[in-house]
Design a protein around this motif. Sequence first.
Motif, PDB file in Angstrom:
ATOM      1  N   TYR A 197       0.812  -1.154  -0.079  1.00 39.72           N
ATOM      2  CA  TYR A 197      -0.142   0.108   0.012  1.00 39.72           C
ATOM      3  C   TYR A 197       0.894   1.392  -0.169  1.00 39.72           C
ATOM      4  N   ILE A 198       2.026   1.308   0.532  1.00 38.42           N
ATOM      5  CA  ILE A 198       2.960   2.617   0.560  1.00 38.42           C
ATOM      6  C   ILE A 198       3.396   2.546  -0.943  1.00 38.42           C
ATOM      7  N   PHE A 199       3.730   1.248  -1.217  1.00 38.93           N
ATOM      8  CA  PHE A 199       4.166   1.443  -3.035  1.00 38.93           C
ATOM      9  C   PHE A 199       3.381   1.891  -3.658  1.00 38.93           C
ATOM     10  N   LEU A 200       1.928   1.703  -3.568  1.00 40.56           N
ATOM     11  CA  LEU A 200       0.666   2.215  -4.362  1.00 40.56           C
ATOM     12  C   LEU A 200       0.576   3.946  -4.220  1.00 40.56           C
ATOM     13  N   ILE A 201       0.959   4.179  -2.995  1.00 38.82           N
ATOM     14  CA  ILE A 201       0.843   5.460  -2.624  1.00 38.82           C
ATOM     15  C   ILE A 201       2.042   6.290  -3.344  1.00 38.82           C
ATOM     16  N   LEU A 202       3.090   5.807  -3.238  1.00 43.22           N
ATOM     17  CA  LEU A 202       4.371   6.602  -3.474  1.00 43.22           C
ATOM     18  C   LEU A 202       4.644   6.643  -4.812  1.00 43.22           C
ATOM     19  N   LEU A 203       4.251   5.545  -5.667  1.00 49.28           N
ATOM     20  CA  LEU A 203       4.787   5.521  -7.078  1.00 49.28           C
ATOM     21  C   LEU A 203       4.081   6.592  -7.799  1.00 49.28           C
ATOM     22  N   PRO A 204       2.756   7.074  -7.580  1.00 54.12           N
ATOM     23  CA  PRO A 204       2.301   7.928  -8.492  1.00 54.12           C
ATOM     24  C   PRO A 204       2.826   9.281  -7.859  1.00 54.12           C
TER      25      PRO A 204
END
Length: 162
Positions: A134-141
């Motif tokens: 979930y951190i990846f999904l928030i940070l990538l964009p």
Amino acid sequence: IRNGGDFLAYEKLSSGGSISLGLGSEFLLSLLIFLRKFIPFYEINLLFNLSGFLSIVLFYKILKKLGLSQILSILICLLPSLHFFTSSVGKDGLVLMGFMMIIYGSINLDFNYDKKYFSLIILGFLLLLLVRPYIFLILLPIYFASILISNQNRHRSNRSRN
């Protein structure tokens, strides 16, 4: 906090399980089960300690690159909470390692384009995806948006100079 914290819970869960492909806790348990086939659990703990320590070393280098004084950088990196939460078997040290890899790679990639910094960013994002999706999904964009904004600002400043 339970007696022994997460360390004992991970030790029990990884002692008799099978490796499965998954993200988050499943990834961490699979990693621990795999490592336990080769080394004892206390040595696995040392690997996680090393991961947390290397994260703090990268954090120090980032602070120095941003222009903080050496004394202030050292004082920030010697905060006990940084070392306490990143030194045990768990996701915290790996998440901090992922963040520091992304930030350190991005700062250095800004100064000179080198494949090793680009691969450091990719490895950091991969680590975040595996440990905390979930951190990846928030940070990538957010990361890609910051790249677009900084490129637009550079393009505008280059046009205004000409």
